[in-house]
Design a protein around this motif. Structure first.
Motif, short mmCIF file in Angstrom:
data_model
loop_
_atom_site.label_atom_id
_atom_site.label_comp_id
_atom_site.label_asym_id
_atom_site.label_seq_id
_atom_site.Cartn_x
_atom_site.Cartn_y
_atom_site.Cartn_z
N UNK A 50 0.83 -1.21 0.00
CA UNK A 50 0.00 0.00 0.00
C UNK A 50 0.86 1.25 0.00
N UNK A 51 1.91 1.25 0.80
CA UNK A 51 2.79 2.41 0.88
C UNK A 51 3.45 2.69 -0.48
N UNK A 52 3.81 1.61 -1.18
CA UNK A 52 4.45 1.77 -2.49
C UNK A 52 3.49 2.43 -3.48
N UNK A 53 2.24 2.01 -3.47
CA UNK A 53 1.25 2.61 -4.36
C UNK A 53 0.99 4.07 -3.98
N UNK A 54 0.95 4.35 -2.69
CA UNK A 54 0.76 5.73 -2.24
C UNK A 54 1.93 6.61 -2.65
N UNK A 55 3.14 6.07 -2.51
CA UNK A 55 4.32 6.83 -2.91
C UNK A 55 4.32 7.10 -4.41
N UNK A 56 3.87 6.14 -5.18
CA UNK A 56 3.79 6.33 -6.64
C UNK A 56 2.81 7.45 -6.98
N UNK A 57 1.67 7.45 -6.31
CA UNK A 57 0.67 8.50 -6.57
C UNK A 57 1.20 9.87 -6.17
N UNK A 58 1.87 9.94 -5.02
CA UNK A 58 2.43 11.22 -4.57
C UNK A 58 3.53 11.70 -5.52
N UNK A 59 4.31 10.77 -6.04
CA UNK A 59 5.37 11.13 -6.98
C UNK A 59 4.82 11.77 -8.24
N UNK A 60 3.69 11.25 -8.72
CA UNK A 60 3.07 11.84 -9.91
C UNK A 60 2.60 13.26 -9.63
N UNK A 61 2.02 13.47 -8.47
CA UNK A 61 1.54 14.81 -8.12
C UNK A 61 2.69 15.80 -8.03
N UNK A 62 3.81 15.37 -7.48
CA UNK A 62 4.97 16.25 -7.30
C UNK A 62 5.81 16.38 -8.57
N UNK A 63 5.55 15.53 -9.55
CA UNK A 63 6.31 15.59 -10.79
C UNK A 63 7.75 15.13 -10.65
N UNK A 64 7.99 14.13 -9.81
CA UNK A 64 9.36 13.65 -9.58
C UNK A 64 9.95 13.05 -10.84
N UNK A 65 11.23 13.26 -11.02
CA UNK A 65 11.96 12.63 -12.12
C UNK A 65 12.38 11.21 -11.77
N UNK A 66 12.60 10.96 -10.49
CA UNK A 66 13.04 9.64 -10.07
C UNK A 66 12.61 9.40 -8.63
N UNK A 67 12.29 8.15 -8.32
CA UNK A 67 12.05 7.75 -6.94
C UNK A 67 12.57 6.34 -6.77
N UNK A 68 13.36 6.12 -5.74
CA UNK A 68 13.93 4.80 -5.46
C UNK A 68 13.60 4.41 -4.03
N UNK A 69 13.55 3.11 -3.80
CA UNK A 69 13.42 2.59 -2.44
C UNK A 69 14.57 1.63 -2.20
N UNK A 70 15.38 1.89 -1.18
CA UNK A 70 16.58 1.08 -0.93
C UNK A 70 16.29 -0.18 -0.14
N UNK A 71 15.07 -0.31 0.42
CA UNK A 71 14.68 -1.54 1.10
C UNK A 71 15.38 -1.82 2.40
N UNK A 72 15.85 -0.78 3.07
CA UNK A 72 16.47 -0.98 4.38
C UNK A 72 15.39 -1.33 5.41
N UNK A 73 15.74 -1.98 6.53
CA UNK A 73 14.73 -2.42 7.50
C UNK A 73 14.12 -1.25 8.28
#
Length: 224
Positions: A50-73
């Motif tokens: 769910x958080x990944x989908x929310x982050x994707x939606x927020x990224x579109x609104x902000x117009x980000x060029x890139x978003x990464x998740x490093x997967x740390x604990x």
């Protein structure tokens, strides 16, 4: 080269602290990005998916060029050589002109750890003889943004024209901030309280809203 990169311990931290600045930078033609360090799997509410989908939606609104998740604990970020080198590799790849990290005055240990890891990774990324592949790269500026604790700002960005974009991006995180789903660590009306904080900082620069940043060194250039 990326113009403006925000390091976010969890999906939603960057939006909460610097969503207006990210929106403004994009509107002014700058390339922007967010590096999420964790998937937020330790949160009281919401799944990593769910958080990944929310982050994707927020990224579109902000117009980000890139978003990464490093997967740390989540809730177990430690300042270690491996973490520093991992982030340094990403910095060499993305080559951000300005990097912004969480400020260490924060109740969440992940934010505190990130505040220490980011400067170290910035340093490593710029060393010719560091144990990294690729060309050395050193950002022009390193700043820190406000999370859950106060600091004396050395720079306030006027986000008056982007406060609604900020709120739209934050509202994407329904698993965290909406109704009964709101995290137990969040105030019930986070939109009102965070708008109030932005209005407070705006008063120092004669603006309706502002987002505070801190840097230990004098600013000798325009970062945005």
């Amino acid at each position: 080269m990326l113009d403006f990169l925000v390091v976010s311990p969890h999906p939603d931290d960057a939006e909460l602290g610097l969503g207006g600045t990210l929106a403004r930078a994009h509107a002014e033609g700058r390339s922007t990005g967010i590096i999420d360090l964790t998937r937020g799997e330790a949160a009281t509410k919401g799944t990593p998916e769910e958080r990944a989908k929310e982050a994707e939606a927020a990224s579109r609104i902000l117009g980000l060029s890139v978003r990464r998740n490093l997967g740390w604990p989540d809730s177990r970020i430690l300042d270690s050589e491996d973490r520093r080198l991992h982030l340094a590799r990403v910095l060499r790849e993305l080559r951000p002109r300005v990097v912004v990290a969480p400020h260490e005055n924060d109740r969440h240990p992940d934010h505190v750890a990130a505040a220490r890891i980011v400067p170290a990774a910035v340093h490593l990324a710029g060393l010719k003889n560091s144990p990294l592949s690729g060309e050395p790269f050193k950002p022009q500026g390193l700043f820190f943004y406000m999370g859950n604790g106060p600091f004396e700002a050395t720079l306030v960005v006027d986000t008056s024209d982007y406060i609604d974009v900020w709120e739209a991006a934050v509202r994407c995180y329904t698993s965290q901030f909406t109704g009964e789903a709101a995290s137990e660590t969040v105030t019930p009306d986070i939109y009102r309280t965070r708008r109030g904080r932005a209005a407070y900082w705006g008063t120092f620069i004669g603006a309706a809203y502002g987002e505070p940043l801190w840097t230990p060194r004098p600013v000798a250039y325009t970062p945005f």
